[in-house]
Design a protein around this motif. Structure first.
Motif, PDB file in Angstrom:
ATOM      1  N   LEU A  31       0.823  -1.203   0.000  1.00  0.00           N
ATOM      2  CA  LEU A  31       0.000   0.000   0.000  1.00  0.00           C
ATOM      3  C   LEU A  31       0.862   1.259   0.000  1.00  0.00           C
ATOM      4  N   GLU A  32       1.940   1.277   0.800  1.00  0.00           N
ATOM      5  CA  GLU A  32       2.844   2.423   0.812  1.00  0.00           C
ATOM      6  C   GLU A  32       3.481   2.638  -0.556  1.00  0.00           C
ATOM      7  N   LEU A  33       3.957   1.559  -1.151  1.00  0.00           N
ATOM      8  CA  LEU A  33       4.579   1.662  -2.465  1.00  0.00           C
ATOM      9  C   LEU A  33       3.604   2.190  -3.506  1.00  0.00           C
ATOM     10  N   THR A  34       2.391   1.650  -3.484  1.00  0.00           N
ATOM     11  CA  THR A  34       1.388   2.060  -4.462  1.00  0.00           C
ATOM     12  C   THR A  34       1.018   3.524  -4.289  1.00  0.00           C
ATOM     13  N   PHE A  35       0.768   3.937  -3.045  1.00  0.00           N
ATOM     14  CA  PHE A  35       0.376   5.322  -2.801  1.00  0.00           C
ATOM     15  C   PHE A  35       1.476   6.290  -3.207  1.00  0.00           C
ATOM     16  N   TRP A  36       2.695   6.111  -2.733  1.00  0.00           N
ATOM     17  CA  TRP A  36       3.773   7.063  -3.051  1.00  0.00           C
ATOM     18  C   TRP A  36       4.131   7.041  -4.532  1.00  0.00           C
ATOM     19  N   ARG A  37       3.973   5.886  -5.159  1.00  0.00           N
ATOM     20  CA  ARG A  37       4.223   5.788  -6.598  1.00  0.00           C
ATOM     21  C   ARG A  37       3.361   6.783  -7.359  1.00  0.00           C
ATOM     22  N   TRP A  38       2.057   6.812  -7.065  1.00  0.00           N
ATOM     23  CA  TRP A  38       1.152   7.676  -7.803  1.00  0.00           C
ATOM     24  C   TRP A  38       1.151   9.114  -7.277  1.00  0.00           C
ATOM     25  N   ALA A  39       1.347   9.282  -5.970  1.00  0.00           N
ATOM     26  CA  ALA A  39       1.359  10.634  -5.406  1.00  0.00           C
ATOM     27  C   ALA A  39       2.495  11.467  -6.003  1.00  0.00           C
ATOM     28  N   LEU A  40       3.659  10.844  -6.185  1.00  0.00           N
ATOM     29  CA  LEU A  40       4.806  11.570  -6.739  1.00  0.00           C
ATOM     30  C   LEU A  40       4.685  11.766  -8.250  1.00  0.00           C
ATOM     31  N   ALA A  41       3.938  10.899  -8.918  1.00  0.00           N
ATOM     32  CA  ALA A  41       3.828  10.995 -10.378  1.00  0.00           C
ATOM     33  C   ALA A  41       2.691  11.909 -10.819  1.00  0.00           C
ATOM     34  N   ALA A  42       1.751  12.222  -9.931  1.00  0.00           N
ATOM     35  CA  ALA A  42       0.525  12.912 -10.314  1.00  0.00           C
ATOM     36  C   ALA A  42       0.770  14.297 -10.914  1.00  0.00           C
ATOM     37  N   LEU A  43       1.400  15.190 -10.168  1.00  0.00           N
ATOM     38  CA  LEU A  43       1.584  16.566 -10.640  1.00  0.00           C
ATOM     39  C   LEU A  43       2.463  16.643 -11.890  1.00  0.00           C
ATOM     40  N   PRO A  44       3.599  15.930 -11.951  1.00  0.00           N
ATOM     41  CA  PRO A  44       4.384  15.953 -13.199  1.00  0.00           C
ATOM     42  C   PRO A  44       3.592  15.506 -14.416  1.00  0.00           C
ATOM     43  N   LEU A  45       2.731  14.514 -14.255  1.00  0.00           N
ATOM     44  CA  LEU A  45       1.925  14.047 -15.383  1.00  0.00           C
ATOM     45  C   LEU A  45       0.900  15.092 -15.814  1.00  0.00           C
ATOM     46  N   VAL A  46       0.266  15.745 -14.857  1.00  0.00           N
ATOM     47  CA  VAL A  46      -0.707  16.793 -15.176  1.00  0.00           C
ATOM     48  C   VAL A  46      -0.026  17.929 -15.931  1.00  0.00           C
ATOM     49  N   ALA A  47       1.151  18.340 -15.454  1.00  0.00           N
ATOM     50  CA  ALA A  47       1.891  19.425 -16.112  1.00  0.00           C
ATOM     51  C   ALA A  47       2.308  19.017 -17.519  1.00  0.00           C
ATOM     52  N   LEU A  48       2.787  17.788 -17.666  1.00  0.00           N
ATOM     53  CA  LEU A  48       3.207  17.299 -18.976  1.00  0.00           C
ATOM     54  C   LEU A  48       2.042  17.291 -19.947  1.00  0.00           C
ATOM     55  N   ALA A  49       0.891  16.809 -19.488  1.00  0.00           N
ATOM     56  CA  ALA A  49      -0.298  16.769 -20.345  1.00  0.00           C
ATOM     57  C   ALA A  49      -0.722  18.176 -20.750  1.00  0.00           C
ATOM     58  N   LEU A 173     -10.914   4.437 -25.396  1.00  0.00           N
ATOM     59  CA  LEU A 173     -11.144   5.631 -24.590  1.00  0.00           C
ATOM     60  C   LEU A 173     -11.330   6.881 -25.441  1.00  0.00           C
ATOM     61  N   GLY A 174     -10.480   7.061 -26.462  1.00  0.00           N
ATOM     62  CA  GLY A 174     -10.624   8.197 -27.360  1.00  0.00           C
ATOM     63  C   GLY A 174     -10.279   9.537 -26.751  1.00  0.00           C
ATOM     64  N   LEU A 175      -9.360   9.575 -25.785  1.00  0.00           N
ATOM     65  CA  LEU A 175      -8.918  10.817 -25.152  1.00  0.00           C
ATOM     66  C   LEU A 175      -7.421  10.979 -25.326  1.00  0.00           C
ATOM     67  N   PRO A 176      -6.897  12.218 -25.209  1.00  0.00           N
ATOM     68  CA  PRO A 176      -5.439  12.406 -25.249  1.00  0.00           C
ATOM     69  C   PRO A 176      -4.756  11.506 -24.227  1.00  0.00           C
ATOM     70  N   ALA A 177      -3.740  10.774 -24.673  1.00  0.00           N
ATOM     71  CA  ALA A 177      -3.156   9.716 -23.841  1.00  0.00           C
ATOM     72  C   ALA A 177      -2.560  10.235 -22.534  1.00  0.00           C
ATOM     73  N   ILE A 178      -1.786  11.321 -22.618  1.00  0.00           N
ATOM     74  CA  ILE A 178      -1.121  11.821 -21.407  1.00  0.00           C
ATOM     75  C   ILE A 178      -2.151  12.363 -20.428  1.00  0.00           C
ATOM     76  N   ALA A 179      -3.121  13.114 -20.932  1.00  0.00           N
ATOM     77  CA  ALA A 179      -4.144  13.692 -20.065  1.00  0.00           C
ATOM     78  C   ALA A 179      -4.961  12.598 -19.386  1.00  0.00           C
ATOM     79  N   ALA A 180      -5.329  11.580 -20.146  1.00  0.00           N
ATOM     80  CA  ALA A 180      -6.113  10.486 -19.572  1.00  0.00           C
ATOM     81  C   ALA A 180      -5.329   9.772 -18.477  1.00  0.00           C
ATOM     82  N   THR A 181      -4.034   9.528 -18.734  1.00  0.00           N
ATOM     83  CA  THR A 181      -3.191   8.877 -17.734  1.00  0.00           C
ATOM     84  C   THR A 181      -3.054   9.747 -16.499  1.00  0.00           C
ATOM     85  N   ALA A 182      -2.872  11.055 -16.699  1.00  0.00           N
ATOM     86  CA  ALA A 182      -2.714  11.983 -15.580  1.00  0.00           C
ATOM     87  C   ALA A 182      -3.939  11.988 -14.684  1.00  0.00           C
ATOM     88  N   VAL A 183      -5.119  12.026 -15.281  1.00  0.00           N
ATOM     89  CA  VAL A 183      -6.350  12.039 -14.491  1.00  0.00           C
ATOM     90  C   VAL A 183      -6.496  10.735 -13.711  1.00  0.00           C
TER      91      VAL A 183
END
Length: 292
Positions: A31-49, A173-183
């Motif tokens: 659970l710790e690994l899963t949570f920190w994995r996505w918490a740290l990746a969230a904002l960079p992905l949103v910015a990239l998208a 899905l039919g959505l922009p790939a990076i944006a969909a992943t970020a969300v």
């Protein structure tokens, strides 16, 4: 060609996730690994998208129901199953079970999407599975009838079923790939946050844990999911799924670099896996498509 590069990179990053994840679960919970994995990746992905794709965020968020489903499947269930499995089985065994995913995705795509691979697609899948069985049985294929799975391997079977659904749903899905992943990543962070806090998940306590989380957030999380979703925009799920066989090859290579010997059946099996990926990824001619 570009989609093939994306798929190869995604499998390479996920192979590293197996090796690093197996070391990390010795001191951190899944659970710790899963949570920190996505918490740290969230904002960079949103910015990239936002700066690369410049998507219509209102339109993307309008598909929140299917994005939530994908987040629960790909970011939540699959990742938790994977890290829990690594507490009970080796990274190489986990990669071998992952290699069964292409055949599973083909079956699921036939029933859910009506897709059918061509002759070379079926041949590629057969070669890939033969290579995996060669490794599993240490070169004695008849041993396949006596193989038993431990708890970790059963969890990995559950994980690849979840990933099959994620792949097929993502294809439509039919959505922009990076944006969909970020969300999806943001949703996973929000959903897992309260559960992780309630379970007492804290910051990484040692430098080794910190580096493990940093790698997992940057490559298997940001890089791999991004590459996978970009490839799915132009690649059928069955074809993309066959590239997952490369995880076995890359994991074996990482094993060698760690000083663990690799046997001849593992080498031959890896070559068959690569041949299967190349055949399944071969562009189909119009005549082949009509015949399918």
């Amino acid at each position: 060609m570009k989609a093939s590069i994306y798929l190869v990179l995604a499998t390479l990053f996920w192979s590293g996730n197996l090796a690093v994840g197996q070391a990390a679960v010795n001191t951190m919970t899944p659970l710790e690994l899963t949570f920190w994995r996505w918490a740290l990746a969230a904002l960079p992905l949103v910015a990239l998208a936002h700066f690369v794709e410049r998507p219509d965020w209102r339109a993307v968020l309008g598909r929140w129901r299917v994005l939530l489903l994908l987040s629960v499947l790909g970011m939540g269930c699959y990742t938790l199953l994977l890290y829990t499995a690594l507490q009970h089985t080796s990274a190489l065994n986990a990669s071998l079970i992952t290699a069964a995913n292409p055949a599973l995705i083909v079956v699921m795509a036939i029933f859910m999407l009506g897709e059918k691979p061509g002759l070379f697609g079926w041949l590629g899948i057969a070669l890939g599975l033969t290579g995996v069985l060669l490794v599993l049985t240490r070169g004695e294929l008849l041993r396949v009838f006596s193989i038993t799975f431990n708890f970790g391997e059963l969890l990995m079977i559950g994980a690849i079923v979840v990933w099959g659904f994620y792949t097929i749903i993502s294809r439509r899905l039919g959505l922009p790939a990076i944006a969909a992943t970020a969300v999806q990543v943001v949703m996973a962070t929000v959903l897992l946050g309260p559960v992780a806090l309630a379970a007492g998940a804290g910051f990484p306590a040692t430098a080794a844990e910190g580096w493990s989380i940093a790698y997992i957030a940057a490559f298997p999380s940001l890089g791999a999911y991004l590459c996978w979703n970009l490839a799915l925009k132009t690649t059928a799920p069955a074809t993309a799924g066959n590239y997952l066989n490369l995880i076995v090859v890359f994991t074996a290579a990482i094993t060698v670099m760690m000083g663990i010997p690799v046997s001849l059946p593992q080498i031959v099996g890896g070559m068959l896996v690569v041949a299967g990926v190349l055949l399944a990824g071969r562009p189909r001619k119009p005549a082949e498509i009509r015949a399918a």
